[in-house]
Write an enzyme that holds these catalytic residues in place. Sequence first.
Site, short mmCIF file in Angstrom:
data_model
loop_
_atom_site.label_atom_id
_atom_site.label_comp_id
_atom_site.label_asym_id
_atom_site.label_seq_id
_atom_site.Cartn_x
_atom_site.Cartn_y
_atom_site.Cartn_z
N SER A 155 -11.63 -1.17 -0.48
CA SER A 155 -10.33 -1.26 0.21
C SER A 155 -10.53 -1.57 1.67
CB SER A 155 -9.54 0.03 0.09
OG SER A 155 -10.08 0.95 -0.73
N HIS B 248 -3.72 6.32 3.05
CA HIS B 248 -4.49 5.11 2.74
C HIS B 248 -3.93 3.88 3.46
CE1 HIS B 248 -6.00 1.71 0.24
NE2 HIS B 248 -7.05 2.50 0.09
N ASP C 196 0.84 -1.19 0.00
CA ASP C 196 0.00 0.00 0.00
C ASP C 196 0.88 1.25 0.00
OD1 ASP C 196 -2.36 1.80 0.81
OD2 ASP C 196 -3.28 -0.18 0.89
#
Length: 506
Positions: A298, A100, A63
């Site tokens: 996600s 994120h 990520d």
Amino acid sequence: MATLGALLAGSGLSAAHADVQPALGYDPVTNKGALYNIAEVVGAHDAYRKGLTGKGVGVALIDTGIAPVPGLTSGNVVNGPDLSFDSQLDGMAHLDAFGHGTHMGSIIAGRDAAGTPSSYLDPGRFTGIAPDATLVNVKVGAHNGAVDVTQVIAGINWVVEHAKDPGLNIRVISLAYGTDSLQSSTVDPLAYAVENAWKRGIVVVAAGGNDGRPDKTLANPAYDPHVLAVGAMDSAGTVDSSDDTVPSWSTRGTTARHVDVVAPGVSVLGLRVPGGVSDSDNPQARVGDRFARASGTSQATAVVAGQAALILQQYPWLAPDQVKQLMMTTASGILSTVPIFGGSGMVNLRAVLNNPIDSLLKTVGGLLDGVLNLRWSSGTGSLEKARGSFHVGSGTSELRGEIDIFGRAWSAYTWARDTSYGTVWNYGDWRGVRVAGNAWRDGAWPTVTWPGADWTGASWTADGWSAKTWSGDSWSAKTWSGDTWSAKTWSGDTWSAKTWSGHGWD
């Protein structure tokens, strides 16, 4: 509208805890986005009661990095290689200036402090789905979201070759990434990379996408039938499955290939990065001092990755196909929709952990025949087609064609052969180019100076699964595009970021 009492009764949650916890800034019991509520819905609390917390199982998070914010500093985060463009910036290696990866990591294995399994049943403490799992930070997305598919492939390759390093035992990959590639998975190199991980005992959990239009297929690599493709659902905050729905933005896929399972992915409360790109641009998403709401496949992927870690702690001998089919055959179906939207339904740990494994595997055995007969990827397809419509850029040029981010020609056959042999990484060299250090040092995989071009300013993700903006309490749009998250958003002048402090970026 249901009363609070009715909601609590339907969820199996106690009204005695229906209040805002000062340390969190929200009510963890009744708030459907709270990880405590989600853990109750998906059956993680039942796992804790059995002593299962993910301990001894490694989850590789590929990520945008992990920021050392409270909740991710209690000792279960390990920094693998930083393959992002940030690795070439002073003081930025392994960190998450975008936000994120930190949000995902907190959902998977966040915790304020290591505790006993029973302590994770306390609604007053912040707890991810598998709080004692080892979270391996494999950073590929930069501070502005920029990433090329070759960086993701290199990260997956590294995980496979280092899965059994001392203290890691990586059994799960969480990949909330996807491109809009239309290339067949039977030749696609990204599909080949995840299949190689799958064949070597690693469950690859991939986000299906956040574009619910009828003409959209699942994102690559979730479209590969050999991985576990995850969609989002709304549990309404209750254990009762009769009120479960699938939001319209969760990618539906096709009759031939849709998501395998769904998990809570609406208004999920994860840790935020103070001063990061997403946090600065979207202050309305903040909850309390530490958290932010986000919706998407996600977030659902992170939930399922944590669930996989709990299952593998209980049954470490399971193969990825068996884990996938256990999740599918015991899932709670979504009554309000058809499989093309919700797959087999929501992964239900209660059904997996509270039934005799022999009887469950007997059911799984018949289903595996169809899965195993599907064609595997050769990996010899086009790298450019794997990118879909998303490209990193340097100035006025974009990285296109059969070359990697170092400007080296891509030989699909050679790469696929070396990947299958487990030799595509040689210490810190990937495909013959030094991109990371040679070995673990001070508990992390060190960075090195890269050769070649400085590609920046493109998308970390395709329009398959994520978002342009945070609206109200959710991540509601469809893409992180180069225009939205450009290098100008987080420039060297604005964010020198030599060090990370507890309060933000210095």
